[in-house]
Write a protein that holds these residues in place. Structure first.
Motif, short mmCIF file in Angstrom:
data_model
loop_
_atom_site.label_atom_id
_atom_site.label_comp_id
_atom_site.label_asym_id
_atom_site.label_seq_id
_atom_site.Cartn_x
_atom_site.Cartn_y
_atom_site.Cartn_z
N LYS A 117 -0.93 6.88 10.63
CA LYS A 117 -0.83 5.32 10.63
C LYS A 117 0.70 4.78 10.56
O LYS A 117 0.93 3.68 11.03
CB LYS A 117 -1.80 4.92 9.38
CG LYS A 117 -0.94 5.07 7.95
CD LYS A 117 -1.88 4.59 6.98
CE LYS A 117 -2.84 5.33 6.17
NZ LYS A 117 -2.34 6.85 5.87
N VAL B 192 0.91 -1.26 -0.01
CA VAL B 192 -0.15 0.04 -0.07
C VAL B 192 1.03 1.46 0.07
O VAL B 192 2.06 1.08 0.69
CB VAL B 192 -1.05 -0.08 1.40
CG1 VAL B 192 -1.58 1.29 1.44
CG2 VAL B 192 -1.80 -1.12 1.25
N ALA C 291 1.53 5.29 1.22
CA ALA C 291 1.26 6.10 2.23
C ALA C 291 2.20 7.11 2.45
O ALA C 291 3.32 7.10 1.97
CB ALA C 291 1.27 5.24 3.77
C1 FMN Z 1 -10.99 4.90 -1.43
C2 FMN Z 1 -9.87 5.46 -0.56
C3 FMN Z 1 -8.76 5.21 -0.44
C4 FMN Z 1 -7.64 5.60 -0.15
N1 FMN Z 1 -6.40 5.01 -0.15
C5 FMN Z 1 -5.33 5.36 0.57
C6 FMN Z 1 -4.23 5.02 0.50
O1 FMN Z 1 -3.77 4.00 -0.23
N2 FMN Z 1 -2.78 5.25 1.33
C7 FMN Z 1 -3.32 6.03 2.24
O2 FMN Z 1 -2.12 6.62 2.90
N3 FMN Z 1 -4.55 6.66 2.20
C8 FMN Z 1 -5.45 6.30 1.51
N4 FMN Z 1 -6.71 7.04 1.85
C9 FMN Z 1 -6.81 7.92 2.89
C10 FMN Z 1 -6.93 7.32 4.22
O3 FMN Z 1 -8.04 6.49 4.11
C11 FMN Z 1 -6.78 8.36 5.39
O4 FMN Z 1 -7.74 9.16 5.50
C12 FMN Z 1 -5.57 9.01 5.31
O5 FMN Z 1 -4.46 7.95 4.85
C13 FMN Z 1 -5.38 9.57 6.78
O6 FMN Z 1 -4.95 8.13 7.56
P1 FMN Z 1 -4.34 7.98 8.94
O7 FMN Z 1 -4.65 9.42 9.64
O8 FMN Z 1 -4.69 6.92 9.43
O9 FMN Z 1 -2.70 7.92 8.69
C14 FMN Z 1 -7.85 6.41 0.95
C15 FMN Z 1 -9.07 7.05 1.14
C16 FMN Z 1 -10.36 6.65 0.46
C17 FMN Z 1 -11.55 7.24 0.71
#
Ligand code: FMN
Length: 183
Positions: free
Chosen positions: A71, A63, A65
């Motif tokens: 996270k 994934v 990030a």
């Molecule tokens: C459909 C969708 C896919 C997402 N994919 C990712 C991803 O691949 N990696 C990521 O870091 N955040 C992704 N996000 C955002 C996370 O859900 C999250 O809002 C953001 O990473 C902050 O997370 P944390 O505060 O737990 O680090 C995605 C959100 C949505 C709605």
């Protein structure tokens, strides 16, 4: 796509891995986006993530990030997590018990960033502000320094659940081998 109802646990496990391998490249695959649950030691946390790659040999999912995200800090302190995937097409849920890791340097990171930085998706890792920073208004800001990281999830156990009108089925695939479970 699996159409017939598989009966053999080993065949089901192989089908699960085939579907996992197919998911990153298929936008419409239900398993391409899942919910990753982690903990900060006190509270549970969860968020949607996109499955970018699957290495079946290493039983590892990848994934992307931001390395400054909450996270990332949670994972470094508490690497045990759960990734929940649901495919309406298959009627299959996976609850993957995973051992999480964060890679911010090395060839795997730099080669993926080299590809990603040419795409609009690069913006997600270029913000001057760490994710979750309070802001006055939701205006996108672009910084110059990338904070791209690979989040690796090594699968320790697969809890498979199939919803079906003829009866739901559940199985565990872990180091003890395949095992049917009461759903
Ligand atoms: C459909 C969708 C896919 C997402 N994919 C990712 C991803 O691949 N990696 C990521 O870091 N955040 C992704 N996000 C955002 C996370 O859900 C999250 O809002 C953001 O990473 C902050 O997370 P944390 O505060 O737990 O680090 C995605 C959100 C949505 C709605």
């Amino acid at each position: 796509m699996v159409t017939d109802r598989l009966e053999d646990l080993h065949e089901i496990e192989s089908a699960v891995w085939r579907e996992l391998e197919a998911a990153p490249a298929r936008r419409e695959h239900g398993w391409r986006v899942g919910v990753l649950a982690t903990t900060d030691g006190t509270m549970g946390d969860a968020r949607s993530v996109v499955l970018r790659d699957v290495d079946t040999g290493a039983r590892t999912l990848i994934v992307y990030a931001d390395s400054r995200s909450p996270k990332a800090a949670q994972i470094q302190a508490f690497p045990q997590g759960t990734l929940v995937l649901w495919s309406a097409e298959l009627s299959w849920q996976l609850r993957l018990r995973v051992m999480l890791g964060l890679e911010t340097t090395g060839l795997a990171v730099s080669s993926r960033w080299a590809r990603l930085k040419m795409t609009p998706g690069a913006q997600d890792y270029l913000s001057p502000l760490p994710p979750g920073t309070p802001v006055a208004r939701p205006a996108p800001e672009r910084g110059s320094r990338e904070h791209f990281a690979l989040l690796t999830a090594r699968i320790a156990a697969i809890d498979w659940l199939e919803l079906h009108a003829d009866g739901h089925r559940r199985a565990m695939f872990d180091e003890r081998g395949p095992q049917w479970l009461a759903p």
